[in-house]
Design an enzyme around this catalytic site. Sequence first.
Site, PDB file in Angstrom:
ATOM      1  N   GLY A   1      -5.870  -3.873  -7.646  1.00 37.74           N
ATOM      2  CA  GLY A   1      -7.046  -3.072  -7.306  1.00 37.74           C
ATOM      3  C   GLY A   1      -6.664  -1.702  -6.766  1.00 37.74           C
TER       4      GLY A   1
ATOM      5  NE  ARG B   1      -2.796  -9.625   0.611  1.00 35.87           N
ATOM      6  CZ  ARG B   1      -1.602  -9.009   0.617  1.00 35.87           C
ATOM      7  NH1 ARG B   1      -0.546  -9.636   1.082  1.00 35.87           N
ATOM      8  NH2 ARG B   1      -1.469  -7.775   0.168  1.00 35.87           N
TER       9      ARG B   1
ATOM     10  CD  GLN C   1      -8.156  -1.015  -2.978  1.00 35.05           C
ATOM     11  OE1 GLN C   1      -9.209  -1.346  -3.533  1.00 35.05           O
ATOM     12  NE2 GLN C   1      -7.100  -1.804  -2.942  1.00 35.05           N
TER      13      GLN C   1
ATOM     14  CE  LYS D   1     -10.332  -6.797   0.489  1.00 34.27           C
ATOM     15  NZ  LYS D   1     -10.051  -5.364   0.314  1.00 34.27           N
TER      16      LYS D   1
ATOM     17  CB  SER E   1      -0.881   0.017   1.255  1.00 30.78           C
ATOM     18  OG  SER E   1      -1.839  -1.000   1.198  1.00 30.78           O
TER      19      SER E   1
ATOM     20  CG  ASP F   1      -5.239  -6.899   2.374  1.00 33.10           C
ATOM     21  OD1 ASP F   1      -6.399  -7.041   1.935  1.00 33.10           O
ATOM     22  OD2 ASP F   1      -4.521  -5.921   2.101  1.00 33.10           O
TER      23      ASP F   1
ATOM     24  NE  ARG G   1     -10.455  -6.859  -6.337  1.00 29.27           N
ATOM     25  CZ  ARG G   1      -9.404  -6.496  -5.627  1.00 29.27           C
ATOM     26  NH1 ARG G   1      -8.186  -6.639  -6.136  1.00 29.27           N
ATOM     27  NH2 ARG G   1      -9.553  -5.985  -4.429  1.00 29.27           N
TER      28      ARG G   1
END
Length: 441
Positions: A100, A393, A175, A348, A28, A321, A128
């Site tokens: 994203g 992930r 976001q 996600k 991020s 996350d 998404r």
Amino acid sequence: MSEAVSLTYRVVPGGVLSGSLRVPGDKSISHRAVMLAALANGISEVYGFLTGEDCLCTMQAFQQMGVRIDREGDTTLRVHGVGLHGLSAPPAPLDLGNSGTSMRLMSGLLAAQRFPSVLTGDASLSRRPMGRVIDPLSRMGARIDAEAGGRAPLRVSPVAGLKGIHYTSPVASAQVKSSLLLAGLYAEGETVVSEPGASRDHTERMLRAFGVEVSSETGRAALQGGQTLQATRIDVPADISSAAFFLVGAAISPGSDVLLTGVGLNPTRDGIVRVLRAMGARIDILDPRTAGGEPVADLRVRGSVLRGIAVDPALVAATIDEFPALFVAAACARGETVVTGAEELRVKESDRIATMCTGLRALGISAIPQPDGARILGGRLQGGVVDAHGDHRVAMSFAMAALRAEQPITILDCANVNTSFPGFARLAADAGLRLVERSGA
Ligand code: S3P
């Protein structure tokens, strides 16, 4: 690109994790460092930049808009800022891959430019929801056309000017908040974003580091348009979301003892530490300090016996996350773990409630998906084959599960690990995970 090459992990059971590890830079923060440095006046230096595919997509997008970015060594950038109004029209659609964060944040930024742009991404990103940024940006006066259901590709057209709005977001989303704040830099008047919970606040912190006045409190952030950014130095901490796989891996395997150095411990991101501790994990926070306006510490984690818990819904945003990794911890805990209030997991990189529960069931665990979470009963992890569905992930979480499995675990579709954690397989193997990568069919 990563979709074209298939990558499989095969992880043999047993082993413990040990050693002092430095995971790569925060994703991020790396995205934001490139974006804000590009818009600043002067040359900014970024240390510890994450060279994962997602952040490289952001970097390339700004290079396509005329920003000179010099890479010095692997993780140091010198970004030659062009000022708020210095970007140039990209000659081609901006391909944001799997990211994203790039697409949502850049929608806000590009909505305010004097040139048109097109934002595209891979199959996952194209599924998404982008309506969550398109709707409020449209209220600010932006013109963004999307595919059916508010999906990418997004076509951004120039407009005469944006107006600040007071927006109450139905979801706690950094976001969405960041997209509107970036648009707000160009807007007339004040842009205010309120949300139902505290999403990560890296944008607010970094804007301040670049000299922008931002007012913020839990669940609310605001800025006045027309402020300029001055170049600065950004030190990117190690990503707690990447550290999370080692926190869980060490916590579930008795005998493990790992030190994770320089990890970002922003209170909007540290839910994994709180939740694992509530499950009985032994995690010590050592040498807490500040780097680049962000709290940082070393984390020592040792293997222990975990117990299932009802995860406090108030911690969901700060853990969002890390749920794939947490689901693996839950599978190794005594008793049941219940996750609620986490419906965001469904949108996600994959539907993480579905991909994790299906995978855990393939390994012999009772994992019952719920609309907004899951119920997971800790038990014996057998081996087997699980599909990561291209979700980085999910892939890394199942790799750690092998530490407690009875048979090898094969994980399909792992190439996207490179979006957030280049070098994961090597670092994990060095730490003691018995992981082998296989590329090809
Ligand atoms: C991110 C915000 C989070 C997180 C994502 C990165 C960011 O999403 O899940 O991986 O960098 O702003 P939300 O927008 O849902 O907060």
